[in-house]
Design a protein around this motif. Structure first.
Motif, PDB file in Angstrom:
ATOM      1  N   THR A 489       0.575  -1.246  -0.193  1.00 21.58           N
ATOM      2  CA  THR A 489      -0.014  -0.199   0.156  1.00 21.58           C
ATOM      3  C   THR A 489       0.831   1.317  -0.095  1.00 21.58           C
ATOM      4  OG1 THR A 489      -1.853  -1.087   1.158  1.00 21.58           O
ATOM      5  CG2 THR A 489      -1.857   1.281   1.320  1.00 21.58           C
ATOM      6  N   GLY A 524      -9.135   4.498  -8.387  1.00 19.71           N
ATOM      7  CA  GLY A 524      -9.251   3.371  -7.450  1.00 19.71           C
ATOM      8  C   GLY A 524      -8.565   3.691  -5.923  1.00 19.71           C
ATOM      9  N   ARG A 527     -10.996   6.195  -4.181  1.00 19.76           N
ATOM     10  CA  ARG A 527     -12.333   5.211  -3.446  1.00 19.76           C
ATOM     11  C   ARG A 527     -11.828   4.118  -2.461  1.00 19.76           C
ATOM     12  NH1 ARG A 527     -13.288   4.845  -9.319  1.00 19.76           N
ATOM     13  NH2 ARG A 527     -12.435   2.682  -9.205  1.00 19.76           N
ATOM     14  N   GLU A 528     -10.588   3.602  -2.482  1.00 20.86           N
ATOM     15  CA  GLU A 528     -10.520   2.501  -1.517  1.00 20.86           C
ATOM     16  C   GLU A 528      -9.476   2.603  -0.729  1.00 20.86           C
ATOM     17  OE1 GLU A 528     -10.652  -1.063  -4.024  1.00 20.86           O
ATOM     18  OE2 GLU A 528     -12.794  -0.663  -4.657  1.00 20.86           O
ATOM     19  N   THR A 530      -6.196   4.319   1.865  1.00 19.65           N
ATOM     20  CA  THR A 530      -6.045   4.687   3.121  1.00 19.65           C
ATOM     21  C   THR A 530      -6.415   5.939   3.377  1.00 19.65           C
ATOM     22  OG1 THR A 530      -3.673   4.992   3.228  1.00 19.65           O
ATOM     23  CG2 THR A 530      -4.343   2.750   3.839  1.00 19.65           C
ATOM     24  N   LYS A 534      -5.867   8.606  -0.190  1.00 25.12           N
ATOM     25  CA  LYS A 534      -6.808   9.098  -0.716  1.00 25.12           C
ATOM     26  C   LYS A 534      -6.445  10.373  -0.869  1.00 25.12           C
ATOM     27  CE  LYS A 534     -10.727   6.394   1.007  1.00 25.12           C
ATOM     28  NZ  LYS A 534     -12.029   6.187   1.931  1.00 25.12           N
ATOM     29  N   ASN A 569     -16.154  12.508   1.815  1.00 21.96           N
ATOM     30  CA  ASN A 569     -14.994  12.291   2.957  1.00 21.96           C
ATOM     31  C   ASN A 569     -14.487  13.359   3.385  1.00 21.96           C
ATOM     32  OD1 ASN A 569     -12.206  11.407   3.721  1.00 21.96           O
ATOM     33  ND2 ASN A 569     -12.589   9.642   2.790  1.00 21.96           N
TER      34      ASN A 569
END
Length: 715
Positions: A489, A524, A527-528, A530, A534, A569
């Motif tokens: 990640t 992506g 959206r998904e 940490t 983001k 968010n």
């Protein structure tokens, strides 16, 4: 380093010392003597068998003095005789003296060898100060008021005479080593590299630093001192950075690049220290001092800052207070002259010291505006630059020809070396690191790939390196592949941050957007990913959206959908709204955003609950939707519930740009033949906007307010 932070208060003596929070004010005579005997016994047992590498004579002398005090205290404890008021007062002073002695001995036992060597004079002075305090205490101690055995009295009297005669002692052998250490730095200052055999003799034979791990620990400790002392340090930060660079050079010159594979996988090397005081004693004084608590939350502050009224608050709480539109001090009610937040470093150091002494976990803020990078990058000396240049040459050689482990180590060290200082970033790239780092981007090793892409990120911060990276054949493609398929990640997040850094150059934005799968991967991650991922993704998308020719590509890659979802968010909503405000300036962008079911609702929600900048970006996006999205989209915006009231509020409470955009949006509604809006008291808002131009700014991104900052993580 907890003990180092506490010890610094003894050195600087600027703020109220930790002693104010540890004096045993509520103990009875018997409990006081028992506590002192316990603490002294713990001190003696902890350090009697310790082999101090530096300050040997001073440390042993202090421990022997503590042994005499232990004899006195054990005799008093066993006799249970009553104590006079003067004796109690002296024993309380002895408590503080014992505590400071424990800190100093802990410091000498746990600090790195090179740091103790550099602080040789200062630490010797602290031992002398303690000897003077012991002498003063024994001079005023009412020995005649206490029944003591003759042997105990003789030992105390002997200690009194010895303490009176004590003089400052600086070990000549230690001082000679310190001077030699400075001489190596002087050689780099003169543009010459020290002789490798002399460096080996100094490091290995004299200091017994015999492997890469020991050398790395020395480097980490020196770097921690720069941060802990926040620039107030001797030697100066510039000189100390030179010693860090010299030690790093020795680490690779003398010990090579092979490291334990387990250590490479962990990526970080934390050192844990023993408690400074027994938990039993610490628990007695666990009440948090009032000055350490934020007036808003009444909780212990982690990142205290001072506002214009002179009051101190927790950064996150006072920032939120200001973002909500308040312009007064929460505690005093005074008007704020400005919104500047000044770090209260003195108070933060005291809080760190208090937490360390009481065994309370203290997590420093992740993004303090000064600290590690600020101080580590301050005024690099020629010696530091030359040592780093010599180290970089060794590292790049291993990137080119070393084993996989050696390449991984070299990539990690280049990553750290490029973390601070444009000079470091410049000569690393000039020496040819980028082509070799590009190859490691495709490494099967997760650690190697992660270090390589982060090194590329750090190098890209220097503007001239952006062109080197973009012009290196296959480099951009490799970075995008890490973003799409990275092993970890962290690697994918840092690849996104690298694209953001590179996209600061307008000419590169179209190339980046044109890389296969790049924008899809950013969407992506938005959206998904940490929270940090983001943030990296949305800032990169924002930069790319400022190029008009990227709009269709972003729609095709479903980045618009991801940006609309990101409005919900709190951490990335400002940037998402800013990117949407740019995209909707083009008809195809406005159509794409208008077709998103939650777009208008999300922007309206931001106008109601967002930060001032978020509200500004949201109203700008809605305005552009009305202008470019066609009649159907305009009608959807106009019919949004509660929009009229939100616009009216924004006309009076928003930022200058937000008020201008809100007024323009209201005029758009007036031109709509099928909508009648009633704005009570709106005249002032129109009057304000009437003096402003109705034309759009020539700059494509000029009407979007998004704070952009790049974050370089350190492992």
């Amino acid at each position: 380093m907890a003990s180092a932070a506490i010890f610094s208060s003894l050195r600087r003596r600027r703020s109220p010392s930790l002693e104010a929070f540890l004096a045993p004010v509520d103990l009875s005579d018997v409990a006081l003597v028992q506590t002192l005997a316990s603490l002294t016994g713990e001190l003696v047992s902890s350090f009697s068998d310790v082999c101090f590498f530096f300050q040997r004579k001073n440390s042993r002398s202090l421990v022997r003095k503590m042994e005499v005090f232990l004899v006195l205290l054990e005799y008093m404890r066993d006799s249970s005789s009553s104590l006079s008021w003067t004796a109690v007062l002296c024993l309380k002073e002895l408590y503080l003296l014992l505590y400071r002695s424990k800190i100093l001995l802990d410091y000498c036992a746990q600090s790195s060898k090179l740091w103790l060597l550099l602080q040789n004079h200062t630490i010797s002075g602290h031992f002398h100060d303690l000897n003077q305090e012991i002498s003063t205490l024994l001079d005023v101690f009412p020995m005649g008021d206490i029944e003591l055995g003759e042997d105990v009295r003789e030992q105390i009297e002997l200690l009194r005479r010895q303490s009176r005669r004590s003089r400052l002692f600086v070990d000549k052998g230690d001082e000679a080593l310190r001077i030699r250490f400075f001489a190596f730095l002087d050689e780099f200052e003169e543009g010459q590299s020290p002789d490798s055999s002399e460096l080996r003799s100094f490091m290995v034979d004299r200091l017994r630093i015999r492997d890469a791990r020991s050398c790395r620990i020395e480097i980490e400790f020196l770097e921690e001192q720069i941060v802990n002392h926040e620039g107030d340090i001797e030697p100066t930060v510039g000189v100390l950075n030179g010693f860090v660079a010299l030690t790093r050079y020795c680490r690779f010159l003398l010990f090579g690049f092979e490291e334990d594979e387990i250590e490479l996988r962990t990526g970080s090397h934390k050192r844990f220290k023993k408690g400074l005081i027994s938990q039993e004693i610490a628990d007695t004084f666990i009440t948090i001092p009032k000055d350490f608590c934020c007036p808003i939350s009444l909780d212990l502050m982690r990142d205290p800052v001072i506002i214009s009224t002179g009051q101190t608050y927790e950064r996150s709480l006072i920032s939120r207070w200001m973002e909500e539109g308040h312009c007064t001090c929460p505690k005093t009610g005074q008007m704020l002259i400005n919104t500047r937040l000044v770090p209260n470093r003195a108070l933060r150091n005291l809080i760190m010291q208090w937490c360390a002494a009481h065994g309370i976990p203290y997590d420093p803020p992740e993004f303090v505006d000064t600290t590690a990078e600020g101080f580590a990058a301050a005024s690099p000396t020629k010696a530091a630059l030359e040592a780093n240049r010599a180290t970089a040459a060794l590292l790049i050689q291993q990137l080119a020809n070393g084993s996989q482990v050696a390449q991984t180590v070299a990539a990690r060290e280049i990553r750290l070396l490029a973390k601070t200082g444009k000079e470091n970033r410049a000569f690393i790239a000039e020496a040819g690191a980028i082509p070799h780092l590009r190859k490691i981007l495709s490494s099967p090793s997760p650690v190697a790939q992660e270090n390589s892409v982060t090194a590329m990120l750090n190098l890209s911060i220097f503007d001239k390196n952006k062109s080197r990276i973009m012009n290196e054949k296959g480099c951009l493609e490799s970075i995008v592949k890490v973003l799409r398929f990275g092993h970890t990640t962290e690697a994918r997040e840092n690849a996104a941050a690298t694209l953001f850094s590179l996209s600061a150059v307008h000419d590169y934005k179209k190339r980046i957007a044109g890389e296969e799968g790049g924008i899809e991967a950013l969407a992506g991650l938005l959206r998904e990913g940490t929270p940090r991922g983001k943030k990296d993704a949305v800032t990169a998308l924002f930069n790319l959206s400022t190029h008009t020719e990227n709009c269709a590509r972003m729609i095709q890659a479903k980045a618009v959908t991801a940006l609309v979802s990101a409005l919900q968010n709190e951490g990335v909503s400002e940037e998402a709204a800013g990117a949407l405000a740019l995209i909707v300036r083009q008809p195809i962008g406005a159509e794409a955003v208008g077709n998103e079911e939650m777009a208008v609702t999300g922007l309206i929600t931001m106008m109601r609950c967002g930060t001032p900048k978020g509200k500004e970006n949201a109203v700008a996006a809605l305005l552009e939707l009305c202008r470019s999205g066609g009649a159907a989209t305009k009608e959807k915006v106009v019919k949004a519930p509660a929009l009229a009231g939100l616009l009216q509020t924004l006309l009076f409470t928003g930022t200058k740009r937000a008020r201008r955009k809100a007024a323009s949006l209201a005029r758009e509604f007036q031109r709509c033949e099928n909508v009648v809006m009633h704005y009570g008291g709106l005249g002032a808002g129109y009057s304000y906007a009437g003096n402003s131009t109705t034309a759009r700014d020539s700059s494509f991104a000029g009407d979007v307010s998004v704070p952009i900052s790049i974050s370089v993580p350190v492992l």
